[in-house]
Write a protein that holds these residues in place. Structure first.
Motif, short mmCIF file in Angstrom:
data_model
loop_
_atom_site.label_atom_id
_atom_site.label_comp_id
_atom_site.label_asym_id
_atom_site.label_seq_id
_atom_site.Cartn_x
_atom_site.Cartn_y
_atom_site.Cartn_z
N GLN A 14 -2.83 5.06 1.04
CA GLN A 14 -3.78 4.02 1.22
C GLN A 14 -3.68 3.42 2.86
O GLN A 14 -4.83 3.06 3.11
CB GLN A 14 -3.36 2.83 0.39
CG GLN A 14 -3.83 3.09 -1.18
CD GLN A 14 -3.23 2.05 -2.23
OE1 GLN A 14 -2.12 1.47 -1.99
NE2 GLN A 14 -4.15 1.78 -3.06
N ARG A 15 -2.47 3.39 3.31
CA ARG A 15 -2.30 2.87 4.56
C ARG A 15 -3.01 3.90 5.59
O ARG A 15 -3.71 3.44 6.66
CB ARG A 15 -0.74 2.84 4.89
CG ARG A 15 -0.56 2.65 6.28
CD ARG A 15 -0.81 1.14 6.69
NE ARG A 15 -1.86 1.18 7.45
CZ ARG A 15 -2.61 -0.35 7.66
NH1 ARG A 15 -2.07 -1.17 7.29
NH2 ARG A 15 -3.70 -0.18 8.51
N ARG B 166 -5.64 5.57 4.72
CA ARG B 166 -7.15 5.46 4.54
C ARG B 166 -7.41 4.13 5.25
O ARG B 166 -8.78 4.02 5.95
CB ARG B 166 -7.48 5.20 3.11
CG ARG B 166 -8.95 5.05 2.90
CD ARG B 166 -9.24 5.01 1.50
NE ARG B 166 -10.60 4.74 1.17
CZ ARG B 166 -11.11 4.04 0.27
NH1 ARG B 166 -10.20 3.34 -0.60
NH2 ARG B 166 -12.29 3.55 0.27
N ASP C 291 -9.77 -0.76 -4.56
CA ASP C 291 -10.67 0.72 -4.85
C ASP C 291 -12.31 0.41 -4.21
O ASP C 291 -13.10 1.13 -5.08
CB ASP C 291 -10.61 0.99 -6.43
CG ASP C 291 -9.21 1.46 -6.67
OD1 ASP C 291 -8.61 2.18 -5.98
OD2 ASP C 291 -8.73 1.10 -7.80
N LEU D 297 0.91 -1.12 0.01
CA LEU D 297 0.22 0.17 -0.12
C LEU D 297 0.73 1.35 0.13
O LEU D 297 1.96 1.19 0.66
CB LEU D 297 -0.92 -0.14 1.12
CG LEU D 297 -1.80 -1.20 1.51
CD1 LEU D 297 -2.84 -0.89 2.73
CD2 LEU D 297 -3.14 -1.31 0.27
N SER D 298 0.36 2.27 -0.58
CA SER D 298 1.19 3.65 -0.44
C SER D 298 0.74 4.19 0.88
O SER D 298 -0.14 3.77 1.63
CB SER D 298 0.41 4.56 -1.70
OG SER D 298 -0.88 4.93 -1.42
N VAL E 181 -9.13 -1.47 0.17
CA VAL E 181 -8.63 -0.19 -0.24
C VAL E 181 -7.59 -0.24 -1.59
O VAL E 181 -8.12 0.61 -2.50
CB VAL E 181 -7.71 0.52 0.92
CG1 VAL E 181 -6.98 1.60 0.39
CG2 VAL E 181 -8.84 0.92 2.13
N ALA E 182 -6.82 -1.39 -1.59
CA ALA E 182 -5.97 -1.34 -2.70
C ALA E 182 -6.73 -1.95 -3.90
O ALA E 182 -6.51 -1.53 -5.12
CB ALA E 182 -4.95 -2.57 -2.43
#
Length: 400
Positions: free
Chosen positions: A47-48, A50, A378, A43-44, A375-376
């Motif tokens: 994203q983390r 989120r 979408d 994860l970016s 999350v990854a």
């Protein structure tokens, strides 16, 4: 992928109010954190963040776990369980991101008076010993209502919902359901793979369906406000429980048989029936269960293949997660108790054996991995909130 330790957790270790070696036997226990390598979803930072926000702002619930710490040497497991003093993994749970966990204890393996498990006295040992320890600290709290779960979330605590995988220990004593309710139990399974006096188990070649006693038990659970679980029930029994119950039922920990063709998974007919009556299926992650042809080496990817199939089949409003994990060598648990339970001899697809399920190894890791995967890929915030706890809450509003 783990959360920071919850601020309300103050370091309590199970039975630390007693004197070790004198009051209870000491076992070297498995590590709650770091037993296996951390799982990286790639994860970016955004994203983390989120994932962290979604878990912080919402009530995340695991629909089925065994959040105990196992002995580091799994050969000591039977001796450990015989003492009934299984240790709650407070430190691990404090890093889970969960607001509530359906704790199904280890009643089938708490062989205090019998090597075969599921005895009434052994169940009371397992339940009472663990809850006595919970009462001596203030991070994990026994929850018997949605108000308790919400209060725990507000207070930075973790709500423990007491559940049991089957009603076998009640024998033919219907009032024992009331006794369990009085002890704080709010979720009960019908049968654990083997048939009992209520109905058929999934490992049996023939499933006779819900018995007369089973129908009375379903009615009693409805009246008391106990959530019903059909995860380990046979297909016919599962359908008849769904029909007999006046409120939705849970499949707390299973998967789709269309994805992995074993009796442990549920057929589309049962999954649809559960959803049509408002119920929820929690996806299983115990080793070598929710595999898929695309990912036959059990991992988070295998588990999520069941998720995507189930969402397509019945909609995202009826899917959640009941990873069915613990802290320690879960594969070793299965090997230790392999002879305790009848096993279906019907063929299982060939698949690699794994030492643990990558990304879903324990209750601290599981919901973080699920949220990170969503999350990854979408999924919207609303969809993720439903999956990590909202769908379970909707059912509990009707059941409890």
């Amino acid at each position: 992928m783990l959360q920071e330790t919850a601020p309300r957790y103050r370091g309590h270790k199970s039975y630390s109010y007693l004197e070790p070696h004198r009051d209870y036997r000491i076992f070297e226990l498995a590590d709650e954190v770091g037993r296996v390598p951390d799982f990286d979803l790639g994860l970016s930072d955004a994203q983390r963040q989120r994932v962290d926000r979604l878990l912080a702002e919402n009530v995340a619930i695991s629909l089925h776990e065994h959040p105990v710490i196992l002995p580091k040497d799994v050969s000591e497991l039977r001796a450990y369980n015989r003492t009934a003093r299984q240790h709650t993994a407070y430190a691990g749970l404090a890093r889970s991101g969960l607001a509530a966990v359906f704790d199904n204890f280890m009643a089938g393996a708490s062989c205090v008076t019998s090597e075969n498990g599921w005895k009434w006295n052994d169940l009371i040992y397992a339940l009472g010993m663990r809850l006595s320890d919970v009462a001596k600290q203030d991070y994990v709290v026994l929850a018997t209502s949605l108000a308790d779960i919400y209060a725990a979330k507000r207070n930075g605590q973790l709500a423990l919902v007491a559940g049991l995988e089957c009603c076998t220990p009640i024998e033919n004593e219907l009032d024992r359901i009331d006794i369990l309710y009085g002890f704080g139990v709010r979720q009960l399974g019908i049968a654990y793979s083997q048939s009992n006096m209520l109905g058929g188990g999934l490992s049996e070649y023939a499933d006779g369906g819900l018995t007369h006693l089973g129908r009375r038990a379903v009615d009693r659970m409805n009246r008391l406000g106990i959530a019903i679980d059909i995860s380990h029930s046979g297909d016919r029994t599962s359908l008849e429980v769904i029909e007999a119950s006046q409120v939705p039922v849970f499949i707390t920990h299973a998967g789709a048989r269309a994805v992995w063709n074993t009796p442990r998974m549920k057929p589309d007919e049962v999954i649809r029936a559960c959803a049509e009556r408002g119920g929820v299926i929690g996806i299983e992650a115990a080793p070598h269960t929710t595999l898929s042809e695309a990912h036959p080496s059990h991992s988070l990817d295998s588990v999520m293949d069941h998720f995507t199939y189930l969402v397509d089949l019945v909609g995202i409003d009826h899917v959640s997660f009941g990873p069915d994990t613990m802290f320690g060598d879960h594969v070793g648990v299965h090997q230790t108790y392999a002879n305790n339970y009848a096993h279906d001899a019907r063929p299982v697809p060939d698949h690699p054996r794994v030492p643990y399920v990558a990304g879903m190894e324990n209750p601290a890791e599981a919901i973080n991995s699920v949220a990170g995967w969503l999350v990854a890929h979408d999924y919207s915030d609303d969809e993720i909130v439903k999956v990590i706890g909202g769908n379970t809450i909707r059912v509990l509003e009707q059941v409890w």
